[in-house]
Every structure is written in C-alpha cells, then in structure tokens.
Design an enzyme around this catalytic site. Structure first.
Site, mmCIF file in Angstrom:
data_model
loop_
_atom_site.group_PDB
_atom_site.id
_atom_site.type_symbol
_atom_site.label_atom_id
_atom_site.label_comp_id
_atom_site.label_asym_id
_atom_site.label_seq_id
_atom_site.Cartn_x
_atom_site.Cartn_y
_atom_site.Cartn_z
ATOM 1 N N HIS A 182 30.555 32.344 -4.068
ATOM 2 C CA HIS A 182 29.396 33.001 -4.658
ATOM 3 C C HIS A 182 28.102 32.344 -4.179
ATOM 4 O O HIS A 182 27.054 32.996 -4.123
ATOM 5 C CB HIS A 182 29.439 32.940 -6.184
ATOM 6 C CG HIS A 182 30.526 33.771 -6.795
ATOM 7 N ND1 HIS A 182 31.812 33.308 -6.947
ATOM 8 C CD2 HIS A 182 30.508 35.038 -7.292
ATOM 9 C CE1 HIS A 182 32.550 34.254 -7.505
ATOM 10 N NE2 HIS A 182 31.791 35.307 -7.725
ATOM 11 N N ASP A 251 35.147 41.343 -0.701
ATOM 12 C CA ASP A 251 34.647 40.767 -1.939
ATOM 13 C C ASP A 251 33.175 41.189 -2.052
ATOM 14 O O ASP A 251 32.634 41.834 -1.145
ATOM 15 C CB ASP A 251 34.804 39.241 -1.898
ATOM 16 C CG ASP A 251 34.863 38.598 -3.276
ATOM 17 O OD1 ASP A 251 34.486 39.261 -4.267
ATOM 18 O OD2 ASP A 251 35.278 37.436 -3.375
#
Length: 335
Positions: A182, A251
């Site tokens: 992230h 993702d």
C-alpha cells in the site's frame, strides 16, 4: 465494457458519478467502508449499480475477509474472525478447520448476498513467512502450502454455495514481502525453489473463477517490474505455470507500490495482461483520467468474466447466516 473495476466516493452515487459510469461502462465496481452504512442503504446502492449498467450480474466487489480487513462492520453487521483462527484450528483438527472455514465463508456469502454484493476478495492464498511484513500476517491461512490450499478451497466452496464469487489473491504470492505494498514496492529476492512454495496453493486452486495480482517484484522472474505490470509474471507464471485461466485483476492500482500517474498505473496493469485494473480511491476526477487511458476489455477477458459470474445465478431459499455462524463457532471452540 471498459477494462476497469472502479471505486466511488460515498453511500450513494452522485449525479456526476452516475453520468461517468454510464459513459465509461466499467467491468464492475468495488465497495469500501465509505460505501457501507447499513443494510437498507447498501441494498439500495447495489440495486442502483445494477440498474445503471443494465446487468443483473455486474460484479460488485468487496474486501470482507474478517479480522482487520472488513468493510461491513459491527454494529450493523457481525464481526468475522481473521484467517489465522482457521489456521490455528487446522494444526489441531484439519477436518474441523476445513468445515469451519467453509461455514464461515458461507455465512459471509449469505450476508453479502443479502445486500446485493456478489464478489468477495477472498481467499488469500499467500503462504505466511516468518519475518515478512505484517500486511499479510493474521490474514493468511497458514505457512504450509497444502494447508493454505485446503482451507482456501473451503472458502471458495462456502462463498460459492451462497452465490458469491471468490477471488484468489495475491498471485503469485505476497507472503515474502518485507514492506506493505500500500505504501511502497516490495522486492522479493527468493530463488525459484523458494517461490515454488508460494506458487503451490495457486496451482492447486488454479480453476478458481477470479484472481488478483500482487504489486510485488520477484527478481527471479522479472527484476524490473511488479507482477501486476509484468508480462513475464502474468504470462509465464500465472497463466502458464500456475495454469490460471480465470478473470484476472490487478490489486488496487492506486496503491503506492506503483509509480506514475494513477492513469499510467492502471493502464500498465492492463497492458501487461490483467483483464482489468482496479482503481479504488473513489475520486471521480482520478477515475475520469484513468478512463481516458484505458481501452475496452479484451474479448478473452469478457469471456472469462462471463464464465466467472455464472456462479452468482443460484437461487437461495433464505439468507439467514446465523446458523452457519453458530456451526463455525462450535468448530472454532477446539482451537
């Protein structure tokens, strides 16, 4: 149909979002906590997405894993355990753990179906590795590949019994990452033999309808690009070696493991072989820019999506998930 599954800002579509999605015709949508207030609101929202697209089987995704990753939360919805609970039980009683994982996933699926959600980003097939980043951690189904595959299959079966499609993630394995994708790009320097351990659960469940690709560099395969943007990893490893022919998404393409503009990140994922990119931040101006760089989904991608969504067409007599939760809790009591 555009090669993207988009997030959006709030508990209902704005007029501007509605116009954008009508023009863009995305492959689907993904929900986050910001989109989930209560059962009535969420049911109206998912119905509006189907009405807008004119597709009863439009994919409406969510990350409802249990534990720390849950978009639908108490007190409106029940809490579900993290995957580690089933891994712990497996070491004591494998058969009970498999049945508990199946019951838990069916309860999750019934809850999602009750509000119109038909795809869940679960199960994680990442093999947990000692010393790795905690971004996987208790979300993993274990550190032994056969165990991960056995529990992962139970999760897929439980979701499918409720008419919800599961997504195997994070292909080809996020368990060795030392940093959180992230925030920055993980680089895995393991050799081919070690990576074979990570691939095993995905190979065993290669017939899954949907998969998600990690934003992780694997130097043994492609030292220059993360898997989600690597034709080598997607083509040679995921499609060929693993043998996965399901619907493949990146993702979250807005994650900071990737570089470039948000539009460039998404476009690079699709160019490398993902059927769709997954821009999740929900900012309309960003989505508009992304849409300008993304083309239509390929014919093969559209066919994979259609095959995957067949599983959502089952009819259910009732959506009471309390019985499955009770069954799961009885089994987990042995852990």
């Amino acid at each position: 149909m555009q090669a993207a599954i988009y997030g959006f800002a709030g508990s209902a579509l704005t007029d501007d979002e509605r116009r954008f999605f009508r023009d863009a015709e995305p492959a689907g949508f993904i929900l986050f906590r910001r989109n989930c207030e209560n059962e009535d609101q969420l049911l109206r929202l998912t119905a509006s997405l189907r009405d807008l697209t004119g597709r009863d089987d439009v994919p409406i995704l969510i990350d409802q894993e249990g534990g720390r990753v849950a978009r639908m939360r108490p007190p409106q919805w029940p809490a579900f355990p993290a995957a580690e609970k089933f891994a712990d039980l497996y070491r004591v009683a494998p058969s009970s753990a498999i049945e508990a994982a199946r019951s838990n996933a069916r309860a999750l699926g019934l809850m999602l179906r009750s509000v119109g959600v038909n795809v869940n980003a679960l199960p994680l097939l990442d093999v947990r590795q000692e010393g790795a980043s905690d971004i996987i951690g208790d979300r993993a189904l274990g550190s032994e590949p056969m165990q991960v595959a056995a529990l992962g299959r139970a999760v897929l079966d439980g979701l499918a019994s409720a008419g919800v499609i599961g997504i195997i993630k994070h292909m080809p394995g996020h368990g060795r990452a030392l940093v959180d994708s992230h925030h920055e790009l993980p680089v895995v320097r393991a050799g081919a033999a070690e990576l074979g351990v990570d691939l095993e659960p995905f190979e065993r469940l290669s017939s899954a309808p949907m998969g998600m690709v990690a934003h992780v560099v694997y130097t043994a395969w492609d030292a220059e690009r993360p898997a989600s943007q690597s034709t080598v990893v997607i083509g040679d490893i995921i499609r060929e070696r693993i043998g996965f022919d399901g619907f493949l998404m990146s993702d979250d393409s807005d994650m900071n493991a990737l570089t470039g503009t948000l539009a460039e990140r998404a476009a690079a994922c699709v160019a490398a072989g993902c059927d769709v990119a997954l821009p999740c931040n929900g900012v309309l101006t960003d989505n508009v820019e992304i849409a300008r760089q993304l083309g239509e989904i390929t014919l093969e991608g559209a066919e994979r999506l259609a095959r995957a969504m067949v599983g959502t067409r089952i009819e259910l007599d009732g959506l009471n998930f309390a019985e499955e939760i009770a069954k799961r809790d009885q089994l987990l009591a042995f852990a």
